[in-house]
Motif scaffolding. Structure first.
Motif, PDB file in Angstrom:
ATOM      1  N   CYS A 166       0.613  -1.147  -0.179  1.00  0.00           N
ATOM      2  CA  CYS A 166      -0.066  -0.114  -0.097  1.00  0.00           C
ATOM      3  C   CYS A 166       0.822   1.099   0.005  1.00  0.00           C
ATOM      4  CB  CYS A 166      -0.995  -0.108   1.252  1.00  0.00           C
ATOM      5  SG  CYS A 166      -2.145  -1.132   1.247  1.00  0.00           S
ATOM      6  N   ALA A 167       0.049   2.322  -0.238  1.00  0.00           N
ATOM      7  CA  ALA A 167       0.793   3.609  -0.388  1.00  0.00           C
ATOM      8  C   ALA A 167      -0.367   4.722  -0.404  1.00  0.00           C
ATOM      9  CB  ALA A 167       1.672   4.047  -1.490  1.00  0.00           C
ATOM     10  N   TYR A 171       1.612  10.326  -1.465  1.00  0.00           N
ATOM     11  CA  TYR A 171       2.747   9.820  -2.018  1.00  0.00           C
ATOM     12  C   TYR A 171       2.591   9.287  -3.399  1.00  0.00           C
ATOM     13  CZ  TYR A 171       6.610   6.590  -2.883  1.00  0.00           C
ATOM     14  OH  TYR A 171       7.654   5.708  -3.342  1.00  0.00           O
ATOM     15  N   MET A 189      10.308   2.803   0.265  1.00  0.00           N
ATOM     16  CA  MET A 189       9.744   1.822   1.188  1.00  0.00           C
ATOM     17  C   MET A 189       9.946   1.901   2.254  1.00  0.00           C
ATOM     18  SD  MET A 189       8.974  -2.421   0.947  1.00  0.00           S
ATOM     19  CE  MET A 189       8.055  -2.324  -0.573  1.00  0.00           C
ATOM     20  N   LEU A 225       4.367   1.533  10.970  1.00  0.00           N
ATOM     21  CA  LEU A 225       4.478   1.463   9.611  1.00  0.00           C
ATOM     22  C   LEU A 225       3.043   1.963   8.768  1.00  0.00           C
ATOM     23  CD1 LEU A 225       6.178  -1.857   8.917  1.00  0.00           C
ATOM     24  CD2 LEU A 225       7.080   0.348   8.172  1.00  0.00           C
ATOM     25  N   SER A 228       3.138   5.814   9.188  1.00  0.00           N
ATOM     26  CA  SER A 228       4.206   6.203   8.080  1.00  0.00           C
ATOM     27  C   SER A 228       3.582   6.224   6.668  1.00  0.00           C
ATOM     28  CB  SER A 228       5.394   5.227   8.117  1.00  0.00           C
ATOM     29  OG  SER A 228       5.813   5.452   9.469  1.00  0.00           O
ATOM     30  N   ALA A 229       2.905   5.184   6.603  1.00  0.00           N
ATOM     31  CA  ALA A 229       2.177   5.128   5.051  1.00  0.00           C
ATOM     32  C   ALA A 229       1.052   6.266   4.962  1.00  0.00           C
ATOM     33  CB  ALA A 229       1.670   3.724   4.709  1.00  0.00           C
ATOM     34  N   VAL A 235       6.197   3.323   0.537  1.00  0.00           N
ATOM     35  CA  VAL A 235       5.318   2.001   0.316  1.00  0.00           C
ATOM     36  C   VAL A 235       5.490   1.382   1.376  1.00  0.00           C
ATOM     37  CG1 VAL A 235       4.808   0.147  -1.325  1.00  0.00           C
ATOM     38  CG2 VAL A 235       5.483   2.494  -2.333  1.00  0.00           C
ATOM     39  N   VAL A 236       4.588   0.801   1.791  1.00  0.00           N
ATOM     40  CA  VAL A 236       4.500  -0.368   2.912  1.00  0.00           C
ATOM     41  C   VAL A 236       3.903  -1.723   2.400  1.00  0.00           C
ATOM     42  CG1 VAL A 236       4.512   1.429   4.696  1.00  0.00           C
ATOM     43  CG2 VAL A 236       2.343   0.154   4.011  1.00  0.00           C
ATOM     44  N   LEU A 243      -4.164  -3.163   7.523  1.00  0.00           N
ATOM     45  CA  LEU A 243      -4.207  -1.846   6.409  1.00  0.00           C
ATOM     46  C   LEU A 243      -5.814  -1.876   5.847  1.00  0.00           C
ATOM     47  CD1 LEU A 243      -1.174  -2.855   4.333  1.00  0.00           C
ATOM     48  CD2 LEU A 243      -1.304  -1.142   6.131  1.00  0.00           C
ATOM     49  N   LEU A 252      -5.596   4.795   2.087  1.00  0.00           N
ATOM     50  CA  LEU A 252      -4.293   4.056   1.297  1.00  0.00           C
ATOM     51  C   LEU A 252      -4.836   3.370   0.038  1.00  0.00           C
ATOM     52  CD1 LEU A 252      -2.727   2.215   4.263  1.00  0.00           C
ATOM     53  CD2 LEU A 252      -1.888   4.409   3.198  1.00  0.00           C
TER      54      LEU A 252
END
Length: 292
Positions: A166-167, A171, A189, A225, A228-229, A235-236, A243, A252
């Motif tokens: 995901c992102a 981003y 990433m 994480l 952060s995403a 990207v994570v 998620l 996301l």
């Protein structure tokens, strides 16, 4: 001092090799460990341990007393377990460990149901991504991703543990959305620390792609994480259970949902020789029903 407790402390000190290690296991201070052993030595009118600043060793009498203490404590433990096994209601304490993300996202919310079913069982939950040793560290159960090759443990296979890439839209608006998994090598990433530097392997039908991502940021927390995403750091690759809500809300974007990252399962592990008390059976039944 309580003789039974002092015997427990003495056995732990011998088995762990030091007073400080015994103190850590028992949750008391090293000074208190010393007081328990001193009390035994006063009672026995002889030394049990030869102690220096560097090491400890059993005296001849101490070695014999250690074996007798172990025998007494084992007999008491067996009697306690047999008494509990005769009861139909689950009670007592269970010590359980689980991976941080699975534990916080899936296990903890589900425990409300277990508490309704077994209100007399106290739970000590330890969330860690370290593979703890159930036997040495005193855990009754462990949830693990995948099945470790440990013949001492029974593994009950539970739910699939599916990963997603995901992102955040912010981003992707700057870096562009990758059209194919090979394009990930050109993206930043945010990586889970234990997996940093690992090759990503994706498959779709007969096609197999291996990608070495660029990981300028590493963090050892699944929830960190996720944040952060969401902040657009990169990207994570994380479990879908973590998620899913952000994907559903559009916070996301899932990349390559038709590609597979390899599916693993959550397993419930417990010591093969563990006596099946009502509280043990109740937790196994709950886990199979909730996550099976």
């Amino acid at each position: 001092m309580d003789l039974f407790r002092s015997m427990q402390v003495f056995v732990a000190t011998v088995e762990k090799g030091s007073m400080s290690a015994a103190a850590a296991q028992l949750g008391i201070s090293s000074a208190m460990v010393g007081q328990h052993i001193a009390a035994l030595e006063v009672r026995m009118k002889t030394r049990l341990l030869n102690r220096t600043t560097r090491r400890q060793s059993l005296t001849d009498f101490g070695a014999n007393y250690f074996e007798q203490c172990k025998d007494i404590l084992d007999r008491i433990a067996i009697t306690d377990l047999e008494a509990e096994a005769q009861q139909s209601e689950a009670l007592g304490k269970l010590r359980v460990t689980a991976p941080s993300t699975f534990g916080a996202t899936v296990l903890m919310p589900a425990l409300a149901r277990y508490r309704e079913e077994s209100p007399l069982v106290d739970l000590d939950i330890v969330l860690t991504d370290r593979n703890v040793d159930l036997v040495d560290e005193g855990f009754d159960f462990a949830f693990r991703i995948g099945v470790p090759p440990d013949s001492r443990l029974i593994a009950r296979k539970l739910m699939p543990y599916t990963m997603a890439i995901c992102a955040a839209p912010c981003y992707l608006s700057v870096k562009g959305q990758p059209a194919h998994p090979v394009d990930l090598s050109a993206h930043d990433m945010v990586s889970f620390t234990p997996a940093a530097g690992s090759v990503l392997t994706l498959s779709k039908g007969e096609e197999l792609v291996k990608v070495m991502p660029n990981c300028p940021i590493k963090v050892n927390s699944g929830h960190a994480l996720l944040t952060s995403a969401l902040a657009g750091l990169g990207v994570v690759v994380q479990p879908k259970i973590l998620l899913a809500a952000a994907i559903k809300e559009g916070a996301l974007v899932e990349l390559f949902p038709d590609w597979q990252l390899g599916e693993r399962h959550v397993s419930l592990l417990y010591y093969r020789d563990q006596r099946m008390t009502p509280r043990m059976r109740s937790f196994i039944s709950f886990s199979l029903a909730a996550f099976g």
